[in-house]
Design an enzyme around this catalytic site. Structure first.
Site, mmCIF file in Angstrom:
data_model
loop_
_atom_site.group_PDB
_atom_site.id
_atom_site.type_symbol
_atom_site.label_atom_id
_atom_site.label_comp_id
_atom_site.label_asym_id
_atom_site.label_seq_id
_atom_site.Cartn_x
_atom_site.Cartn_y
_atom_site.Cartn_z
ATOM 1 N N GLN A 156 0.608 -1.441 -0.038
ATOM 2 C CA GLN A 156 -0.044 0.413 -0.257
ATOM 3 C C GLN A 156 1.321 1.312 0.191
ATOM 4 O O GLN A 156 1.755 1.342 0.853
ATOM 5 C CB GLN A 156 -1.217 0.120 0.745
ATOM 6 C CG GLN A 156 -1.557 1.135 1.354
ATOM 7 C CD GLN A 156 -1.156 2.298 2.320
ATOM 8 O OE1 GLN A 156 -0.497 2.293 3.224
ATOM 9 N NE2 GLN A 156 -1.646 3.768 2.216
ATOM 10 N N TYR B 261 1.099 5.543 -0.114
ATOM 11 C CA TYR B 261 0.129 6.993 -0.234
ATOM 12 C C TYR B 261 1.249 7.823 -1.282
ATOM 13 O O TYR B 261 2.434 7.941 -1.414
ATOM 14 C CB TYR B 261 0.468 7.803 1.102
ATOM 15 C CG TYR B 261 -0.548 6.992 2.595
ATOM 16 C CD1 TYR B 261 -2.087 7.379 2.225
ATOM 17 C CD2 TYR B 261 -0.460 6.475 3.094
ATOM 18 C CE1 TYR B 261 -2.834 6.641 2.682
ATOM 19 C CE2 TYR B 261 -1.929 6.016 3.899
ATOM 20 C CZ TYR B 261 -2.594 5.941 4.386
ATOM 21 O OH TYR B 261 -3.191 5.365 5.254
ATOM 22 N N LYS C 247 -7.013 2.257 -4.164
ATOM 23 C CA LYS C 247 -7.515 1.524 -3.080
ATOM 24 C C LYS C 247 -8.671 3.196 -2.893
ATOM 25 O O LYS C 247 -7.885 4.392 -2.544
ATOM 26 C CB LYS C 247 -7.102 1.103 -1.886
ATOM 27 C CG LYS C 247 -7.592 0.758 -0.583
ATOM 28 C CD LYS C 247 -6.218 0.200 0.259
ATOM 29 C CE LYS C 247 -6.719 -0.062 1.255
ATOM 30 N NZ LYS C 247 -7.138 0.682 2.240
ATOM 31 N N SER D 79 -13.571 1.073 -2.366
ATOM 32 C CA SER D 79 -13.614 1.363 -0.274
ATOM 33 C C SER D 79 -13.343 2.552 0.231
ATOM 34 O O SER D 79 -13.352 3.502 -0.338
ATOM 35 C CB SER D 79 -11.898 0.602 -0.182
ATOM 36 O OG SER D 79 -10.652 1.345 1.123
ATOM 37 N N ILE E 55 -17.031 -6.045 6.486
ATOM 38 C CA ILE E 55 -17.355 -7.590 5.893
ATOM 39 C C ILE E 55 -16.808 -7.973 7.333
ATOM 40 O O ILE E 55 -15.461 -8.142 8.149
ATOM 41 C CB ILE E 55 -16.590 -8.146 4.864
ATOM 42 C CG1 ILE E 55 -16.032 -7.143 3.710
ATOM 43 C CG2 ILE E 55 -16.166 -9.525 4.382
ATOM 44 C CD1 ILE E 55 -16.006 -7.600 2.176
ATOM 45 N N ARG E 56 -17.642 -8.824 8.158
ATOM 46 C CA ARG E 56 -17.716 -10.044 9.212
ATOM 47 C C ARG E 56 -18.015 -10.952 9.419
ATOM 48 O O ARG E 56 -18.030 -11.997 10.031
ATOM 49 C CB ARG E 56 -18.339 -8.866 10.275
ATOM 50 C CG ARG E 56 -17.670 -7.422 10.217
ATOM 51 C CD ARG E 56 -16.566 -7.398 11.073
ATOM 52 N NE ARG E 56 -16.557 -5.801 10.932
ATOM 53 C CZ ARG E 56 -15.202 -5.131 10.582
ATOM 54 N NH1 ARG E 56 -15.149 -5.830 9.325
ATOM 55 N NH2 ARG E 56 -15.241 -3.889 10.351
HETATM 56 C C1 FMN Z 1 -6.136 0.972 12.241
HETATM 57 C C2 FMN Z 1 -6.081 0.708 10.596
HETATM 58 C C3 FMN Z 1 -5.270 1.603 9.963
HETATM 59 C C4 FMN Z 1 -5.528 1.844 8.672
HETATM 60 N N1 FMN Z 1 -4.338 1.848 8.115
HETATM 61 C C5 FMN Z 1 -4.003 1.790 6.420
HETATM 62 C C6 FMN Z 1 -3.028 1.919 6.281
HETATM 63 O O1 FMN Z 1 -2.443 2.436 6.136
HETATM 64 N N2 FMN Z 1 -3.530 2.717 4.805
HETATM 65 C C7 FMN Z 1 -4.277 1.793 4.009
HETATM 66 O O2 FMN Z 1 -4.852 2.228 2.469
HETATM 67 N N3 FMN Z 1 -5.420 2.310 4.362
HETATM 68 C C8 FMN Z 1 -5.386 1.519 5.990
HETATM 69 N N4 FMN Z 1 -6.351 1.525 6.792
HETATM 70 C C9 FMN Z 1 -7.658 0.636 5.978
HETATM 71 C C10 FMN Z 1 -7.933 -0.598 5.541
HETATM 72 O O3 FMN Z 1 -6.310 -0.823 4.850
HETATM 73 C C11 FMN Z 1 -9.144 -0.940 4.793
HETATM 74 O O4 FMN Z 1 -9.176 -0.500 3.879
HETATM 75 C C12 FMN Z 1 -10.500 -1.214 6.345
HETATM 76 O O5 FMN Z 1 -9.884 -1.574 7.375
HETATM 77 C C13 FMN Z 1 -11.547 -1.925 5.819
HETATM 78 O O6 FMN Z 1 -12.391 -2.083 6.587
HETATM 79 P P1 FMN Z 1 -12.554 -3.069 8.010
HETATM 80 O O7 FMN Z 1 -11.271 -2.387 9.003
HETATM 81 O O8 FMN Z 1 -14.338 -2.435 8.091
HETATM 82 O O9 FMN Z 1 -12.317 -4.608 7.924
HETATM 83 C C14 FMN Z 1 -6.472 0.744 8.374
HETATM 84 C C15 FMN Z 1 -7.635 1.066 9.042
HETATM 85 C C16 FMN Z 1 -7.530 0.754 10.045
HETATM 86 C C17 FMN Z 1 -9.177 0.109 11.111
HETATM 87 C C1 LIG Z 2 6.129 9.026 8.997
HETATM 88 C C2 LIG Z 2 6.581 9.232 10.162
HETATM 89 C C3 LIG Z 2 6.077 9.138 11.305
HETATM 90 C C4 LIG Z 2 5.056 9.703 11.136
HETATM 91 C C5 LIG Z 2 4.353 9.370 13.102
HETATM 92 C C6 LIG Z 2 3.358 8.946 13.489
HETATM 93 C C7 LIG Z 2 2.301 8.373 12.824
HETATM 94 C C8 LIG Z 2 1.506 7.606 12.582
HETATM 95 C C9 LIG Z 2 0.254 7.405 12.223
HETATM 96 C C10 LIG Z 2 0.315 5.965 11.403
HETATM 97 C C11 LIG Z 2 -0.730 5.299 11.536
HETATM 98 C C12 LIG Z 2 -1.436 4.793 10.450
HETATM 99 C C13 LIG Z 2 -2.829 4.736 10.464
HETATM 100 C C14 LIG Z 2 -2.867 5.212 9.059
HETATM 101 C C15 LIG Z 2 -4.364 5.167 7.951
HETATM 102 O O1 LIG Z 2 -4.700 5.023 7.384
HETATM 103 C C16 LIG Z 2 -4.711 5.086 9.140
HETATM 104 O O2 LIG Z 2 -5.164 5.563 10.540
HETATM 105 O O3 LIG Z 2 -6.404 5.052 8.685
#
Ligand code: FMN
Ligand SMILES: CCCCCCCCCCCCCCC(=O)C(=O)O
Length: 369
Positions: A133, A135, A233, A255, A291-292
């Protein structure tokens, strides 16, 4: 049967006992009023299953082929950051569990372990494909290093997260004063645990993320730097499916970031049918969000998705019992999906279609799709 974990809801409840309130809220919450978070799950409830009976379902093939490899059933684990907050082995444990259970895994750019460690951990257990993944970032050189590391580690695709030019409104984080725990590193962002300053999610995210991203800047750039597949995504509209096709993308994930970005966007299962229709088979369509159960997976496939992904259930599995907890989560979903196929009379994935679904009509009989 007391304390037995039979469902993803049981796992969520069990996980809540091993997480601090602020970690639990970080994992579980959505944006603003939580409307989309709730809808993602609730929208599945309006569909009913129409079983065909007296079919021989003694042999059921749940498998699909994805990234040129067969997986056990149409489910993979979505990229989610900061998994070491759920369990010290974090993404390495998730990778091992996915390999053991025969499914693929997405690696978040915010993983607490490197893509090299995560892919090796999985491949030591069994065959597994990973996707990376990404950004859109301000620092294109660093972004390119992430892509090249992922490709060298054997990842099959880039999942470019398109729904996050800025972070969603995370009231839970602000209320709790959420700070990522000291001691966790972000190796894909080249930040070791000792370099990390105490920084909020908002500040950390906006310091690296580009809010000037666009199709025209990101996709041709990615095509130049990698041979991996490029997936988008965070798509929710047929118009963006069409644009992804125009830019030659390989797939889209329907998504809304698990309801964590823009609240009051539609549930992904509600956005899916129009996106499938627009695609006309020209691009792969996957889905995540809410999805659960295996029945939810069945419904998403019946509405045209090729494969589903889950985010939070893996985090709950990790928090409950590390690798074994993620395996348990995948086993619950696999068993439920297989049984749903058998009870609806489907012997293979190609048997699953909208003919197996009806929609609840509050004012009359079930409506056939
Ligand atoms: C704690 C957490 C962190 C996530 N971090 C990312 C991420 O770093 N990048 C991203 O594209 N999506 C991130 N997502 C979204 C997930 O990829 C996904 O789209 C989402 O969790 C799907 O929904 P669900 O949790 O209901 O299954 C994150 C979701 C959660 C809950
Ligand atoms: C990038 C350098 C360090 C930054 C440190 C602080 C941020 C940490 C956050 C992590 C988030 C991970 C999940 C991201 C996401 O997509 C979501 O929360 O949803």
């Amino acid at each position: 049967m007391a304390n037995k974990i039979l469902s993803i809801a049981d796992l969520e409840e069990a996980a809540s006992h091993s997480l601090s309130v602020s970690a639990r809220d970080f994992f579980n919450s959505g944006a603003t009023n939580q409307v989309t978070l709730y809808d993602n799950y609730a929208a599945y409830r309006k569909y009913r299953l129409l079983p065909r009976v007296l079919r021989d379902v003694s042999l059921v093939d749940t498998g699909i082929s994805l990234f040129d490899r067969d997986i056990e059933f149409p489910l993979c684990v979505s990229p989610a950051g900061m998994q070491a907050m759920a369990h010290p082995e974090g993404e390495m444990a998730t990778s091992r569990a996915c390999a053991k259970m025969g499914v693929n895994m997405g690696v978040s750019s915010y993983a607490n372990h490197s893509v090299e460690e995560i892919t090796v951990a999985g491949k030591e257990v069994g065959p597994i494909n990973h996707v990376m993944q990404l950004y859109a970032m301000n620092d294109k050189a660093k972004q390119e290093r992430i892509v090249r590391r992922a490709e060298a580690a054997g990842c099959k695709a880039i999942f470019l997260t398109a729904d996050s030019p800025v972070l969603g409104v995370r009231w839970n984080e602000w209320r709790n004063g959420f700070m990522p725990p000291v001691g966790l590193g972000y190796p894909m962002y080249e930040r070791t645990s000792t370099e990390i300053q105490q920084q909020s999610h908002d500040d950390g995210f906006s310091s690296t993320n580009s809010d000037s991203h666009s199709w025209a800047t990101e996709i041709p750039w990615l095509r130049r730097v990698t041979k991996m597949e490029i997936w988008i995504k965070g798509v929710l509209t047929p118009e963006d499916v069409e644009t992804a096709i125009e830019y030659g993308c390989d797939g889209v994930i329907i998504s809304n970031h698990g309801g964590r970005q823009l609240d009051e966007t539609p549930a992904t299962i509600d956005a899916l049918p129009a996106c499938v229709k627009a695609a006309r088979g020209r691009i792969k369509i996957h889905i995540d969000g809410g999805i659960r159960s295996g029945v939810d997976i069945f419904k998403a496939l019946a509405l045209g998705a090729e494969c589903c992904w889950v985010g939070r259930p893996a985090l709950w599995g990790l928090a409950y019992d590390g690798q074994q907890g993620v395996e348990l989560m995948l086993r619950i979903l696999f068993d439920d999906f297989k049984r749903c196929m058998q009870l609806t009379g489907c012997r293979s994935i190609s048997d699953i279609s909208s003919a197996s679904l009806a929609i609840v009509n509050a004012y009359g009989p079930l409506a056939r799709l």
